[in-house]
Scaffold this motif. Sequence first.
Motif, PDB file in Angstrom:
ATOM      1  N   GLY A  87      33.935  34.832  50.230  1.00 18.57           N
ATOM      2  CA  GLY A  87      33.954  36.067  49.457  1.00 18.57           C
ATOM      3  C   GLY A  87      32.617  36.737  49.312  1.00 18.57           C
ATOM      4  O   GLY A  87      32.420  37.568  48.426  1.00 18.57           O
ATOM      5  N   THR A  91      32.783  43.464  47.903  1.00 19.29           N
ATOM      6  CA  THR A  91      34.192  43.841  47.784  1.00 19.29           C
ATOM      7  C   THR A  91      34.997  42.609  47.421  1.00 19.29           C
ATOM      8  O   THR A  91      34.559  41.475  47.622  1.00 19.29           O
ATOM      9  N   ARG A  93      37.133  40.147  48.282  1.00 17.31           N
ATOM     10  CA  ARG A  93      37.682  39.517  49.469  1.00 17.31           C
ATOM     11  C   ARG A  93      37.375  38.030  49.407  1.00 17.31           C
ATOM     12  O   ARG A  93      36.504  37.586  48.661  1.00 17.31           O
ATOM     13  N   HIS A 120      44.259  44.402  46.268  1.00 16.27           N
ATOM     14  CA  HIS A 120      43.152  43.627  46.820  1.00 16.27           C
ATOM     15  C   HIS A 120      43.625  42.904  48.083  1.00 16.27           C
ATOM     16  O   HIS A 120      43.758  41.681  48.098  1.00 16.27           O
ATOM     17  N   GLY A 122      42.208  42.094  50.693  1.00 10.94           N
ATOM     18  CA  GLY A 122      41.253  41.179  51.306  1.00 10.94           C
ATOM     19  C   GLY A 122      41.198  39.813  50.647  1.00 10.94           C
ATOM     20  O   GLY A 122      40.426  38.950  51.078  1.00 10.94           O
ATOM     21  N   ARG A 276      36.236  38.952  43.178  1.00  9.63           N
ATOM     22  CA  ARG A 276      37.644  38.632  43.388  1.00  9.63           C
ATOM     23  C   ARG A 276      38.185  37.723  42.286  1.00  9.63           C
ATOM     24  O   ARG A 276      39.344  37.809  41.906  1.00  9.63           O
TER      25      ARG A 276
END
Length: 297
Positions: A87, A91, A93, A120, A122, A276
């Motif tokens: 991650g 962003t 991910r 989300h 990703g 995330r």
Amino acid sequence: MSDPDWSLYRAFLAVMTEGSLSAAARALGLTQPTLGRQVAELERALGVALFTRSPQGLKPTDAALDLRPHAQAMAGAASALVRAASGAGDTARGVVRLTASEIIGAEVLPTILADFRPKHPGVAVELSLDNQQQDLLRGAADIAVRMVRPTQDALVARRLADTHLGLYAHRRYVEAEGAPATLDALPDHAVIGFDKGTPFLRGLVQRVPLPPQGFAFRADSDLAQLAAVRAGFGIGFIQHGVARRDPDLVPVCPGQIGFELPVWLVMHEDLRATLRMRAMFDHLADGLDAFLATSQP
């Protein structure tokens, strides 16, 4: 010799989990001779025997049993390291690993997670269903939904509402056997419950009048108990929010008995800065709040 690397401990842990070299090799995608060499190399490096052969297969020695929790901690840390690396960036991910009880994990979270996915895309989700608490501090999971208050330091915990449970039966069972009007009539019916259970569950059963032979259907899996109720086997405890989704599940002795479980959302405090993780934590809190609003008496 230098300290054994992680691959040797991974081989050892696979044998402990699978019970044989062949099964462990299949689990790791290795050949059996390669796995055997790795275990032998770990034994030489540590100076102890880890397994003895028996007619039932490989039997772990006392040294292996002492080593297992440390190897499990290493496995959790290695998994957490991979998830953290996945991650990197600004962003949302990478991978988020969740753990929850069987019912919450199978009946509640999938809908909530399906709503998370478009926001989300990703983020990949790993979900572990386990009624036992996994150790977040050792990296066994990133975020947990728990039914008991967390006691470890370094955890961020959000107390949500309680989930309430009551007795339910499938409409087929009620049509065939009738429904007890009071709890005193419950011993005349097929009641679904646990096999071994926990002290909490054994205390709960003292509030439920049962026939001398006890439960008519016994399983320590909450999902198996729920499936038995849905199949029309008998009467069992179900969270209101789960039961109310199925119009064929009929409340039994409503208002006469029930109990509640607190719901906590938990993660390691070091994960709060990870985009995330924070996005998943907040999304789960909102989704679980909506579910718990449907699970009141």
